[in-house]
Every structure is written in structure tokens, then in C-alpha cells.
Scaffold this active site. Sequence first.
Site, PDB file in Angstrom:
ATOM      1  N   GLY A   1       0.825  -1.197   0.000  1.00 21.30           N
ATOM      2  CA  GLY A   1       0.000   0.000   0.000  1.00 21.30           C
ATOM      3  C   GLY A   1       0.860   1.248   0.000  1.00 21.30           C
ATOM      4  O   GLY A   1       1.180   1.781   1.062  1.00 21.30           O
TER       5      GLY A   1
ATOM      6  N   SER B   1       1.114   3.887  -3.288  1.00 21.78           N
ATOM      7  CA  SER B   1       0.558   5.023  -4.044  1.00 21.78           C
ATOM      8  C   SER B   1      -0.824   5.421  -3.534  1.00 21.78           C
ATOM      9  O   SER B   1      -1.582   4.585  -3.030  1.00 21.78           O
ATOM     10  CB  SER B   1       0.428   4.649  -5.522  1.00 21.78           C
ATOM     11  OG  SER B   1       1.683   4.426  -6.085  1.00 21.78           O
TER      12      SER B   1
ATOM     13  N   GLU C   1      12.278  -3.381  -5.814  1.00 23.40           N
ATOM     14  CA  GLU C   1      11.351  -3.387  -6.929  1.00 23.40           C
ATOM     15  C   GLU C   1      12.073  -3.061  -8.236  1.00 23.40           C
ATOM     16  O   GLU C   1      11.839  -3.666  -9.260  1.00 23.40           O
ATOM     17  CB  GLU C   1      10.248  -2.348  -6.665  1.00 23.40           C
ATOM     18  CG  GLU C   1       9.136  -2.359  -7.693  1.00 23.40           C
ATOM     19  CD  GLU C   1       7.934  -1.514  -7.243  1.00 23.40           C
ATOM     20  OE1 GLU C   1       8.134  -0.503  -6.554  1.00 23.40           O
ATOM     21  OE2 GLU C   1       6.815  -1.895  -7.591  1.00 23.40           O
TER      22      GLU C   1
END
Lengths: 395, 367
Positions: free
Chosen positions: A128, A130, A245
Site C-alpha cells: 500500500g 501510491s 522493486e
Amino acid sequence: MDLNLSADERSFRNEFRTWLEANVPRDWPEWREKPLEESFDYLRAWQRKLYEGGWAAVSWPREYGGRSATLMQQAIFWEEMARLEAPPMANALGLGLIGPTIIAYGTEAQKKRFVPKILSAEEIWCQGFSEPNAGSDLASLQTEARLDGGHYVVNGQKVWTSYGWIGDWCELVVRTDPNVPKHKGLTVLLLNMKSPGVEVRPLRQMTGESEFNELFFRDVRVPVDNVLGQVNDGWNVAISTLMHERGSYGARLHLLFKRNINRLIELSRTFKHNGCPAAQNPLVRQKLAQCYAEIEIMRLNQLRAFSRITATGIPGPEGSIQKLFWSELNQRVQQVAQELLGPYGQLAKGDLLAVDNGIWSYGYLRTRGNTIEAGTSEVQRNIIGHFVLGLPRSY
Amino acid sequence: MQFGLSDSQLLLKDNARKFFASECPMASVRRLMETGTAYDAALWSKMAEQGYLGIIFPEEYDGAGLGKVDLIVLMEEAGRALLPGPFFSTVALAGAVLSEAATPEQKKRYLAPLCRGEARATVAFLETGASWNPADVRVASANGRLSGEKLFVTDAAAADFLLVVAREGVYVVQTKAAGVSIELMNGLDLTRPQYAVRLSGTPAEQLGNSEGLARGLQVGAAALAAELVGGMQRTLEMTVEYAKTRKQFGKPIGIFQAVQHQCADMYLETESARSAAYYAAWALEENSPDAEAAVSIAKLYASDAGRTVGNRGIQVHGGMGFTWENDVHLYYRRAKASETMLGDATFHRERLARLVIDAHGALAKSA
């Protein structure tokens, strides 16, 4: 410079190859094109099998169930997975991003509680980060968490949450102090998605599917024990997740790109342009060759980055460079696919005349998202400009 | 697996950077480019002392016996320094072709003097058709003598002998021999002049193993790609430096994203070209089955990136970038000349297509 595998790397590859050949499910092609909702249990079972073999998270430290694999061994792992067309793992975010962040910042109790179930796919994780008003400027996020006794009370909204619909837990970034500069008032919470007050809605994207969700929080209570890292140090914790990421994903993607270009080359031999195989059209040849070259360069850039990180021990902005390169390359490759297929390129899954069951129609649209998700191309260029080239910050 | 330079290669790179900075600074480059040949005998003998002129050639021919990756490292630094004169032509073209196509006895006579710095040489390939396809060569041998015209021959006026590609094979032609005329072509790159060479019944000696030509030119193409990378690197450095110091609207222009993003793209293109050039050198050194493809990938990418990095660099420099005084255009001129040399991006994409698309291609694995 030596691009041959070392003895260690060879034995790692051979061990995994042997295991994989014995264990990889052979019916994945029948599941591949199904919606994730349908195939999720299949992917969960596959991750469970990898976990039992000790292969679910090779990059993780041994003490947490990984193999402490070097970056090169990780690259070999994904190459073998691709070579045998193995399915992906169900808990992709947990394994790739969130598990490593918990290992880096978590308390002993948190590691003990969460890490094993990430590995075994018993608990699926989502992210969680953006919000509707906090995209590239993530630090301006507004979801607030107020301390109330032994709990934080969370109110707000998140968007673009992958796996939100199936997530058991969420790595949630919230604002715990609105009175300090925006980067300094953030905290990361480990949120149970089954908590009262959590609402998950599908977010339909331009491809027509709903890979992502919107999350709404209304007075959701999170125990203070579930703060990851220090209170108000959430920015550093979140950045650590984002580095994962941007870092490892490119290595895996290369194999997908390689499969795409090989398939396009194959199609060009039979697909006709003006009555002749497209493979004989000089312009098509030029474009396919350019894609082939850039996909190879993507691999080489990755290997160089791995070697540099291994030598210096410090992951730098390599992830941004890779992300920028692969996301824009993927769009170019899909454009070439469209040019090769002509009007057939638009046909989607379900149409009898669709090529490869519509993957090129889907891929063309899906790659629009590549230069936006996980840090837009503009943000990646800002990062290169500032952190690599030393240019002054523009914002 | 390790994709980076070894300690000795890093040392070579560092030494070469210092050597070129002290022996051939930009002031010397500008002086030499006004001389017509861009050749400096004193600089040449210093390069011989460093072992640069025989870097990849066996010690029995007075070379240094190093590998292709070492050559690429040196070429990158030469490109960064915009080294004028016949270094690329002598070592990476003529030397590489001799090494692959000459008999041991010919290597003693022709390659060894190159390594010792006693002679300079180049390769004469292109003709009026400007095709890098050997099948298009028209110059032919008659009774051991060559006649015809070769164009775009780099550094011919500084060379003692030429390796002339003819229909029957590769020939050594002394530039002082009868019937040789060498005339400057008015090209963009002032630091590496190109010439028209006319041969008229000129005596020539055929190399023993002309099939080695293709492989020699692959070494040349990988080296040229690396040289382009060095030029891109220097262009990037100059541009970033300028963006940090030049002020408009009261701020360094590098604070503006429109400028930052140009620089970021220059960086991405430079690094990608470098990865491809290093890999090509390694693949050649290891005789990897994909060596030919790797060379084409390196050259096609560097050909395009050399130009685009130059375009961006000039743009970021603004009016300054359009002046003669600023060095960016000198690198740009070199990049434009190197773009087509040994085949431009279009040529190498087609070559790659033959390897990976055509069913008989060596790498067409999905066939």
C-alpha cells in the site's frame, strides 16, 4: 572479465536444474492465459513445492529460509525457471520486495511471525504505497495513522495495489506526523487485510482486467507491534522496498523479452507482407534486428550491474537505469509486433483469428503501463540526473 | 561470472587516461588536426614505448600479447582523448587483419614493425559503391599488380603500407610504390583524415590467408565501437559539467528536467554501448559462437548512440555547442565518420538479421 560460469555457479545451476526438471508442473501452458483469480491456487501450490525444495527465495539469507544466493546465482535461477517455462510464484511481492524489507528492518518477533508464511505462500502480501494524490511524489501521501493507546488508527485510501484482492497482509505507508517535512513523518505498518474497516475494490485498467485494487481504510486499528522499522522512519523503509522493486525485476523480464523476440522472428517467417514472408521485408528485418540487439544489451547491462554491485557491495542507482531501459524497450518491441502483424495485431483473446491467443494485442496495451508503474520514466531520469550525474535536484 | 574489468585492465585504463591527458591534451589534438595527416611522430614513439601499438599481438612479433578486452579498454581511452592519427588504422584495422590473414613469415615482415612503432598501416576496402560487402569489391589483381580506386581509406597519408582488399584476396601495397596516388578527401573528422587511393599497375603481395579478413575486420569493428564509447563518455562529461555551471534564469541549467533528462539519456546510451562493446571483445577473445552477432550488436548500437549522444550534448551546450571553439563538435565529427566506418547501423542490423532471422543463420535457434 570472465563471463563463463564459475564452478560454484555451475553447481548451483546443475542442482536447481535437476530439481526443477523433476518438479516443474507440465500443465502450466493450460493455465497461463487464465485470469489470476482462477490460477491463484495453482500458483500457490507451485510456490509451496519450491518452498519445500528450498528454492522459493534463493536471494534471502540462509537463516531465513533462503540460499544467500549471489546476484549471478539469482540470474541463473530465473534463467532456469524461464528455460523450463516454470510458472511464477503466487506471493511475488512478499518474496521479491516485502520479505527482504522485513528481514532488513523487522524485529525478531516480526521476522519469526511473518517470514516463514511469506515463503510458504500461506500468507499473501500486497503493497500500500501510491495514493490518488501521491504517485511520483510518494512522500506527500496522506493516509494518516493516529496513535490511540496500543494501536494506530488508520484512515485514508491507497491505489494501484497489486494482489489487494487476495492479500492477507499489506506493507502500508502512512503519515504518523503531519507537522514535520513530508519525508520525516512517515511510518510503515504491517496491516492485516482482514481487519475491520478495510475495503478492497477492483481497479479496472485500460487492458480491461483488474490486476490492481483500490484500498479504503476507515478507522482501521493496527497494533503498535506491527510498526516496521522506526516510527517516522518509514521513508527509508519504503525506499528499501522500492530498491528491490527496481533492482531484481529486470533480470527476470529479460527472459520474457527473449521469448517475445524469438516468437516474433518465428512469426515473421510465415506472416505475409504484400504476399511475401515478412522476414524477407528489409524494414521488418531492420526492426526485428534492432529489438534483438537491444534485448541482448538489456542482458549485458544487467550482468555488468550485478558485477559492479558484487564488487562494491553497494546497490546503487542501477535499478533505475535498468527500469528505464526495459520499460521503454518493451514498448518498442510491442510496437514492432504490431507492425509485423498489421490488422491482426489488434485482435484480442477469444477472437478466432487472434495471433497467439491475443497476447500481442494485450501486450501492446499493457506495456503503456510499464513506463508508469514502479517509478515513471521521468522519475527514473530524475534519479539518474541527480544521483548518478550529480545534477542539482529539480524539485 | 564477472562482467567487469580485471585489476590489470583497470590499471591499463587508468594509465592510458593519464598518458593521453599528458601527451595528447585537446590543445595537441587541435594542433594535429590542422596538419593534414594528424600524425605526430614523437607521440607515436611514446605510444610504442607504452606497448600500445602491439597490444593484442603475440610477443614473437614484438607485441604485448594481451587480449581483445585490453584492446577495447585502450580504444575507449583513445576515443575519450579524441586521439588523432593512425592508431586505430594501424593497430585495430591493419594489425588485426595481418594477425588473422598473414602467414607467420609475413607477420614478421609486416606486423612486427607495426608493433615496434617503426611503420604505420591501414586497410583500403571501400570503393565508389561504398559497400562493406566483400562481394562488391571490384579492384582486381593482374600478374601480382593491382589497379583501381579505393575510397575513404583512413590515415593513408601517414601509412607506410596499405592492406588492399581485392577480388582475389588481401594485398600489401607500399604507399611509396609505383602507381600509388593518395589524395585527401574532405571529410568531417579532422582528427582521422580519409583518402582516395588510386592504384595503377601497382606491385602488391598477397597475404597468405585472406579468409582471415572478416575476422580481422570484426576486431576492428569492436574496437571502433569502443572508441565511440570513449567519445560518448567525454561528451557526456563535458555536457554534465556545462549543465552544472552554465546559469540561466538565475539557476544552473542542469536543474531543469528538460536538460537533466537529455543527460540521463546520454548516460543510458553510453553505458549500453559500453556493455555491448565489452561483450563483443570478450566474445571475440573466447571465440564464442555468437561473436559475429555480438560485434554487429556493438557496432550498430554505438553507431546510432554516438550520433544521438552528440546531438544531445550539442543541444545542452546551447549556443556554445555550436561554436568552433567548443570541443563537443570535434567528438561529434569523429562520431559521424565512425558511424558509417566498417558498416553503419543499417548494415549491421541486416548482418544480425541474417544470423538470427534467416533459417540458415547460425543463431536462428527458433527455426
